[in-house]
Design an enzyme around this catalytic site. Structure first.
Site, PDB file in Angstrom:
ATOM      1  N   LEU A  61       1.056  -1.520  -0.160  1.00  0.00           N
ATOM      2  CA  LEU A  61       0.044   0.374   0.072  1.00  0.00           C
ATOM      3  C   LEU A  61       0.809   1.196  -0.033  1.00  0.00           C
ATOM      4  CD1 LEU A  61      -2.751  -0.950   2.416  1.00  0.00           C
ATOM      5  CD2 LEU A  61      -2.942   0.287   0.216  1.00  0.00           C
ATOM      6  N   ASP A  62      -0.288   2.207  -0.732  1.00  0.00           N
ATOM      7  CA  ASP A  62       1.450   3.996  -0.652  1.00  0.00           C
ATOM      8  C   ASP A  62       1.647   4.473   0.619  1.00  0.00           C
ATOM      9  OD1 ASP A  62       1.519   2.692  -3.487  1.00  0.00           O
ATOM     10  OD2 ASP A  62      -0.060   4.149  -4.058  1.00  0.00           O
ATOM     11  N   PRO A  63       2.405   4.621   1.249  1.00  0.00           N
ATOM     12  CA  PRO A  63       2.008   5.344   2.669  1.00  0.00           C
ATOM     13  C   PRO A  63       1.160   6.460   2.879  1.00  0.00           C
ATOM     14  CG  PRO A  63       4.718   5.642   1.374  1.00  0.00           C
ATOM     15  CD  PRO A  63       3.648   4.898   0.180  1.00  0.00           C
TER      16      PRO A  63
END
Length: 328
Positions: A61-63
């Site tokens: 998951l992206d930050p």
């Protein structure tokens, strides 16, 4: 995943740092990843709280994103790749009228355009064209590798990045809420899909550009109604009730609930572990071999000859909380 080092540090009674051994921990934690951490940072935080010798996550998951990030410990890491390829669901809010270099709010705005007056019918028509089996160009800032180098590293160095297009499956792409500047959307998709790319392409279809402002992963099959735990809760339990951490872990069998099960005898289980095929009446295809108690013994495959072979053995007899002195 190999442990980074053989022990973790803790404070002793005199304030001195002492070494605490990694443990053999097995199972799946349904983590609610917080915004601002990469998936690997979240993984390492959780791994250290559990003092787990071996752990891995099941898809980045992206930050900027929050939500479900299954963490697999010990023997459960053997099925992490299956969860990585599973169907997933997201809710995202996108801002209309601006495109960024990362296709989300963490990036730099490249172009701003006037947002036309939009109604639900026009948006739903655009969504329909991005539903089903589609070809998608991943973001330049992505973990996809070219010549062994992630694209985001090339992009950060200022190199020109051309991400290769890929086919992805979008099962649902629906409008939840419309305002003059924002859309709230629900997405259900297959492996390899970038929501940022979907939002970018939707913005272009609407003639004004768009980027992801917030993103939350709702579920990952087979965990379609997950009871997630956040890192703050895990930290509290690690300090007050460490035994309760293990109680949050799901058996790895829960991650295989969609696979057909084939029960095998104790003798046949031994033969599978030694690489031998066994006779079975199971349907042809992949399955999970289980014992009489329903514990997974192996990921297996039944061939056209009616014989079952092991693809990946699973040790179902390990104590889930045994300390170990594994070396990094």
């Amino acid at each position: 995943m190999t442990p980074e080092r053989s022990t973790v540090s803790a404070e002793g009674s005199a304030g001195r740092s002492k070494k605490v051994p990694w443990r053999d921990v097995h199972g799946i934690l349904l983590l609610d990843k917080p915004q601002g951490l990469s998936s690997n940072q979240a993984l390492q935080s959780v791994r250290h709280l559990y003092r787990a010798a071996k752990a891995g996550h099941t898809g980045s998951l992206d930050p900027l994103a929050t939500g479900l990030l299954p963490i697999c410990f010990g023997e459960a890491t053997k099925i992490a790749g299956l969860l990585l390829g599973a169907h997933k669901a997201y809710e995202t809010t996108c801002r209309l009228g601006a495109t960024t270099d990362t296709d989300d709010a963490d990036g730099t705005v490249l172009v701003e355009r006037k947002v036309p007056v939009l109604d639900a019918a026009r948006i739903e028509s655009a969504l329909a064209k991005l539903t089903g089996r589609i070809t998608q160009v991943p973001p330049a800032y992505s973990a996809i590798k070219q010549a062994g180098v992630p694209l985001y590293r090339k992009a950060r160095r200022g190199e020109e990045v051309v991400a290769p297009p890929r086919e992805v499956e979008i099962a649902r792409f629906e409008l939840l809420e419309l305002t003059p500047t924002h859309l709230r959307l629900h997405i259900e998709c297959g492996s390899g899909t970038y929501v940022r790319s979907l939002v970018r392409d939707l913005g272009e279809a609407l003639g004004c550009g768009a980027h992801v402002e917030s993103l939350r992963r709702l579920w990952v099959a087979p965990f379609t109604a997950p009871q997630m735990t956040d890192i703050a809760t895990l930290r509290g339990l690690a300090e007050s009730d460490p035994a309760a951490l293990d109680a949050l872990l799901l058996p790895l069998e829960n991650g295989l609930s969609a696979w057909p099960q084939v029960q095998v005898s104790e003798n046949d289980a031994i033969r599978l572990r030694h690489g031998q095929k066994i006779a079975t009446s199971a349907d042809e295809g992949r399955c999970v071999a289980v014992d009489a108690a329903g514990r997974a013994l192996a990921l297996a495959e039944c061939g056209p000859d009616g014989r079952l072979r092991s693809i990946r053995g699973i040790n179902s007899t390990v104590n889930p909380s045994t300390p170990t002195e594994k070396q990094g």
